[in-house]
Design a protein around this motif. Structure first.
Motif, PDB file in Angstrom:
ATOM      1  N   GLU A 147       0.811  -1.249   0.074  1.00  0.00           N
ATOM      2  CA  GLU A 147       0.087   0.079  -0.098  1.00  0.00           C
ATOM      3  C   GLU A 147       0.824   1.246  -0.167  1.00  0.00           C
ATOM      4  O   GLU A 147       0.424   2.143   0.297  1.00  0.00           O
ATOM      5  CB  GLU A 147      -0.888  -0.016   1.137  1.00  0.00           C
ATOM      6  N   SER A 148       2.014   1.098  -0.747  1.00  0.00           N
ATOM      7  CA  SER A 148       2.986   2.258  -0.511  1.00  0.00           C
ATOM      8  C   SER A 148       3.475   2.687  -1.972  1.00  0.00           C
ATOM      9  O   SER A 148       4.400   3.624  -1.955  1.00  0.00           O
ATOM     10  CB  SER A 148       4.115   1.966   0.468  1.00  0.00           C
ATOM     11  N   GLN A 149       2.867   2.459  -2.997  1.00  0.00           N
ATOM     12  CA  GLN A 149       3.159   2.674  -4.280  1.00  0.00           C
ATOM     13  C   GLN A 149       2.248   3.753  -4.904  1.00  0.00           C
ATOM     14  O   GLN A 149       1.047   4.096  -4.477  1.00  0.00           O
ATOM     15  CB  GLN A 149       2.899   1.403  -5.309  1.00  0.00           C
ATOM     16  N   LEU A 150       2.682   4.450  -5.808  1.00  0.00           N
ATOM     17  CA  LEU A 150       2.025   5.438  -6.551  1.00  0.00           C
ATOM     18  C   LEU A 150       1.837   4.766  -8.243  1.00  0.00           C
ATOM     19  O   LEU A 150       2.807   4.512  -8.622  1.00  0.00           O
ATOM     20  CB  LEU A 150       2.533   6.775  -6.892  1.00  0.00           C
ATOM     21  N   LEU A 151       0.721   4.846  -8.695  1.00  0.00           N
ATOM     22  CA  LEU A 151       0.484   4.540 -10.175  1.00  0.00           C
ATOM     23  C   LEU A 151      -0.109   5.597 -10.902  1.00  0.00           C
ATOM     24  O   LEU A 151      -0.965   6.345 -10.355  1.00  0.00           O
ATOM     25  CB  LEU A 151      -0.329   3.215 -10.254  1.00  0.00           C
ATOM     26  N   LEU A 152       0.669   5.734 -12.231  1.00  0.00           N
ATOM     27  CA  LEU A 152       0.362   6.742 -12.982  1.00  0.00           C
ATOM     28  C   LEU A 152       0.148   6.480 -14.409  1.00  0.00           C
ATOM     29  O   LEU A 152       0.199   4.807 -14.414  1.00  0.00           O
ATOM     30  CB  LEU A 152       1.240   7.840 -13.066  1.00  0.00           C
ATOM     31  N   HIS A 153      -0.714   7.057 -15.222  1.00  0.00           N
ATOM     32  CA  HIS A 153      -0.959   6.371 -16.747  1.00  0.00           C
ATOM     33  C   HIS A 153       0.296   6.356 -17.615  1.00  0.00           C
ATOM     34  O   HIS A 153       1.065   7.204 -17.742  1.00  0.00           O
ATOM     35  CB  HIS A 153      -1.977   7.125 -17.236  1.00  0.00           C
ATOM     36  N   TYR A 154       0.621   5.343 -18.111  1.00  0.00           N
ATOM     37  CA  TYR A 154       1.665   4.929 -19.000  1.00  0.00           C
ATOM     38  C   TYR A 154       1.377   5.807 -20.203  1.00  0.00           C
ATOM     39  O   TYR A 154       2.553   6.242 -20.772  1.00  0.00           O
ATOM     40  CB  TYR A 154       1.811   3.326 -19.496  1.00  0.00           C
ATOM     41  N   GLU A 155       0.311   5.812 -20.703  1.00  0.00           N
ATOM     42  CA  GLU A 155      -0.220   6.660 -21.808  1.00  0.00           C
ATOM     43  C   GLU A 155       0.452   7.964 -21.864  1.00  0.00           C
ATOM     44  O   GLU A 155       0.798   8.550 -22.990  1.00  0.00           O
ATOM     45  CB  GLU A 155      -1.758   6.411 -22.197  1.00  0.00           C
ATOM     46  N   LEU A 156       0.374   8.807 -20.611  1.00  0.00           N
ATOM     47  CA  LEU A 156       0.856   9.991 -20.310  1.00  0.00           C
ATOM     48  C   LEU A 156       1.991  10.201 -20.569  1.00  0.00           C
ATOM     49  O   LEU A 156       2.618  11.025 -21.402  1.00  0.00           O
ATOM     50  CB  LEU A 156       0.255  10.506 -19.178  1.00  0.00           C
ATOM     51  N   LEU A 157       2.664   9.121 -19.961  1.00  0.00           N
ATOM     52  CA  LEU A 157       4.371   9.193 -19.936  1.00  0.00           C
ATOM     53  C   LEU A 157       4.658   8.930 -21.649  1.00  0.00           C
ATOM     54  O   LEU A 157       5.777   9.495 -22.093  1.00  0.00           O
ATOM     55  CB  LEU A 157       4.849   8.049 -19.076  1.00  0.00           C
ATOM     56  N   ASN A 158       3.990   8.010 -22.337  1.00  0.00           N
ATOM     57  CA  ASN A 158       4.384   7.526 -23.437  1.00  0.00           C
ATOM     58  C   ASN A 158       4.265   9.031 -24.541  1.00  0.00           C
ATOM     59  O   ASN A 158       5.000   9.178 -25.430  1.00  0.00           O
ATOM     60  CB  ASN A 158       3.643   6.455 -23.902  1.00  0.00           C
TER      61      ASN A 158
END
Length: 385
Positions: free
Chosen positions: A180-191
């Motif tokens: 419960e210590s992670q952050l998830l963001l959108h791969y599509e935004l990064l790409n």
């Protein structure tokens, strides 16, 4: 009731000696529990892995990427039901001290692969609709006081620039070992950003998470995936998620072996201290034991007195040591932050502490109990006065 009272009075006949022995036991049992908790925290990610997930990475190293075009080909492999790309983001929040894991993921497929990340339906929908949105684990949100709707700015390292996200959801783990210590963001935004800033780095990913139909087919499916990309410019290595996590643990195998050895040595040292205490006690009471033998008490009763006293002292030390382990673990966990997110004491560790104390008490009293129960009555009585 006579025997327990007798054991208690005997144990504290020399209060200073007994108190110091208990203090040593408390320190040893607490240290043993902390060391075993540290080892457990190292293996926690592997233990929480799913048998229905595989990880596909570059066969050379994790530092080498894989083409995003591999995803549909992996998805077409027999036995595969889901594929999701993920990449390590590695941003800095405010300062380097605030480290926590960050991954750019293909959100929809990733969340299907990880049902243990439990999100409220409205928060999940908001995250999936907003490419600028992120979701975080409950512990990470509590650490920084984040709430849904907050703006989170990360300074890029692998991907330069300042990245500003909106917190769209906070998940909690369906299982005790869920991270419960992670952050998830959108791969599509990064790409999309890479396509504009560094086209040569775009359309690549670090790893693919692969969902399979049957855990028993994991090895077969892994071979099928790797054979698909054999002799290509980016060959793959596919393994079970647990094996993937254990590969990180293996990097610290020497350190873990040393910690395990120290945890055993701590118990052996306190066992020697306890044995010395019981030998001194038994020698001092030799005339008393001889008198009991002369009055008709069986050798087994003498052994019971010595063994019971040793086990009582060990139980007192173990109880206090186990009780102190909880606040000690909490204190260390808060100091470690997200470097070891699973640093918490497990029931198995407390059981090991109790068993260790039992072994210490029994072994420490074994020799003096045997010796005193077989001692000569006349020789013992000669020491009276």
């Amino acid at each position: 009731m006579l025997l327990p009272r007798l054991l208690l009075r005997n144990a504290f006949r020399h209060r200073l000696r007994t108190s110091l022995t208990i203090v040593g036991l408390v320190a040893a049992i607490c240290a043993f529990g902390l060391l075993r908790t540290l080892i457990g925290a190292w293996y926690a990610s592997a233990d929480a892995s799913s048998s229905t997930r595989l990880v596909t990475r570059n066969a050379v190293s994790l530092t080498f990427s894989l083409p995003l075009s591999y995803a549909p080909r992996i998805r077409a492999v027999e036995g595969v039901n889901e594929v999701s790309a993920a990449a390590w983001f590695g941003g800095i929040y405010q300062s380097e001290r605030n480290f926590f894991p960050q991954f750019a993921v293909q959100a929809d497929s990733y969340l299907r692969l990880y049902p243990e990340y439990v999100l409220p339906a409205e928060q999940k929908a908001a995250f999936l609709k907003d490419r600028q949105g992120v979701i975080v684990g409950r512990k990470l949100a509590e650490r920084f006081g984040w709430k849904v709707g907050d703006s989170i700015a990360l300074r890029g390292t692998i991907f330069p620039g300042t990245w500003t996200f909106t917190l769209r959801g906070i998940w909690h783990g369906a299982q005790a070992g869920t991270d419960e210590s992670q952050l998830l963001l959108h791969y599509e935004l990064l790409n999309e950003s890479l396509r504009l800033r560094a086209p040569g780095r775009a359309d690549n990913t670090g790893i693919f998470y692969v969902g399979i139909d049957r855990p028993d087919d994991a090895a077969l499916v892994a071979r099928r995936i790797d054979s698909l990309f054999a002799n290509s410019l980016a060959e793959t290595k596919t393994e079970a998620e647990q094996a993937f996590q254990l590969s990180f643990v293996a990097m610290s195998s020497a350190l873990l072996a040393a910690i395990q050895a120290v945890s055993v040595i701590v118990i052996l040292i306190v066992m020697a201290v306890m044995a010395n205490t019981m030998m001194m006690t038994a020698r001092e009471r030799l005339p008393e034991y001889a008198t009991l033998r002369a009055l008709g008490f069986r050798p087994g009763f003498i052994a019971t007195l010595i063994m019971g006293e040793s086990l009582l002292v060990a139980a007192l030390g173990a109880g206090l040591g186990m009780a102190l382990t909880w606040p000690a673990v909490d204190l260390i966990a808060s100091a470690l932050g997200n470097y070891l997110p699973h640093f918490r004491i497990a029931p198995a560790t407390q059981l090991q502490q109790a068993l260790a104390a039992l072994v210490v008490g029994a072994v420490a009293a074994a020799w003096p109990a045997w010796q005193m129960s077989r001692s000569d009555i006349v020789q013992g009585l000669r020491h009276v006065g």
